[in-house]
Design an enzyme around this catalytic site. Sequence first.
Site, PDB file in Angstrom:
ATOM      1  N   GLU A 175       0.814  -1.006  -0.061  1.00 39.14           N
ATOM      2  CA  GLU A 175       0.034  -0.030   0.075  1.00 39.14           C
ATOM      3  C   GLU A 175       0.914   1.401   0.112  1.00 39.14           C
ATOM      4  OE1 GLU A 175      -0.386  -2.630   1.829  1.00 39.14           O
ATOM      5  OE2 GLU A 175      -2.731  -3.272   1.021  1.00 39.14           O
ATOM      6  N   HIS A 180     -11.198  -5.061   7.890  1.00 37.59           N
ATOM      7  CA  HIS A 180     -12.048  -4.855   6.713  1.00 37.59           C
ATOM      8  C   HIS A 180     -13.303  -3.885   6.872  1.00 37.59           C
ATOM      9  CE1 HIS A 180      -9.523  -8.493   5.757  1.00 37.59           C
ATOM     10  NE2 HIS A 180      -9.997  -8.332   4.644  1.00 37.59           N
TER      11      HIS A 180
END
Length: 331
Positions: A60, A129
Site C-alpha cells: 500500500e 476490513h
Amino acid sequence: MSQITLVEAVTLALAYEMQADPRVLVFGQDVGLNGGVFRATEGLQERFGRERVLDTPLAENMIAGIAVGMAAQGLRPVAEFQFMGFIYPGLDQILSHAARFRNRTRGRLSCPVVYRAPYGGGIHAPEHHSESTEALFAHIPGLRVVVPSSPARAYGLLLAAIRDPDPVIFLEPKRIYRAVRQEVPDSGEALPLDRCFRLREGADITLIAWGASLKETLAAAEQLAGEGIEAEVIDPATLKPLDIHAVIDSLEKTHRCLVVHEAARFCGLGAEIAAQINEYAFDLLDAPVQRVTGYDTVMPYYRLEDSYIPGVEQILAAVRETLDYPDGGRR
C-alpha cells in the site's frame, strides 16, 4: 436505460473518464485481472489494456507513492486500496506528500490523484476490513474527502474527483454497494464537490448522515413522517471541506439537529459538525446537537456488527429526545 448499483456506477464513471482522458489510469491490488475484490474495476483491463489498468503487489505504501509521482508528471491516477483498513501503510505518502504538493511547490504543481477505498462495516468481514476512519483524513489540510451514498452520486462525484486538481480520498460504503439500484445516465456529467445534497425536505429536525448510514437515517425519517414529524435529511457527500452553509440553511427552518455516522464517536465528523453549528449558528438552536454514532471500540466481528452500527431505533430515540428538549419558550 437500465438501473445499476453503486459499485456498477463506480465502474461506469471510471470507464467514462478513462475513455475521455488518456491521462487517467487505474491501479491497485487485483484491480486488473480479477476486476477488484468487489468487481468495481471489472472489464476495465480488457477494454483499456494492462498499461492503464495495472495490478500491483500487496504494497500500500508503494501504491500511494507511485500515485504521487504519476500525478506530479501530468497523469491522473486512480489508486485503489482493497479496504480502508489496509490504507494505513500508505499514510506517509498521502499525508506527507500528496496533501502537501500544492503548498510545497507554492502552487506550481498540484497532485490530481484519487485514492479509492471500500469502507465501513456490515458485510461480515474479518478484522481490518470494516474501518470507518474518514475523520483521520478530513483532519489533514490539502485532502478532500468524498463519500457517495447512491449510484447517481457515486457516478457524478467520482467523475468530479478524478477531474479535481488536488488529491481526493474517495470512500465507497460497501454495505450499500448493491443495496439499491438507480437509473444513471452515462453522460459524463459530474456532480459538484463541496456541496451538500438535500435528500428530504422537512421543518422539524435536520438529520445529517453520509454513506451507508443514510439507509437507516432515511428509513427513520420515513417512520417519523408517519407520526407527523417532518425530518429534513442532508447528505454532506463531501466531508472535507464541509458545506456548513447548507446545514445552517436547514437549521433556519428546523432549529434542531441530529448527526448520524458509523465511525467511532470520539473525534468523529459528527463532533466537527456540531462544533461548527455551535460556532456559526448557535442562536438558531432550540436543543443541543445530538449524535448517533458507532462506539469507541474496534468494529466487532460479524455477530456483533448490528449492535455496533447505528440503527433506526437509535435514530428515532435520539430524534424524540431532541424534540422533547425544552426550548425555553422560544417558540
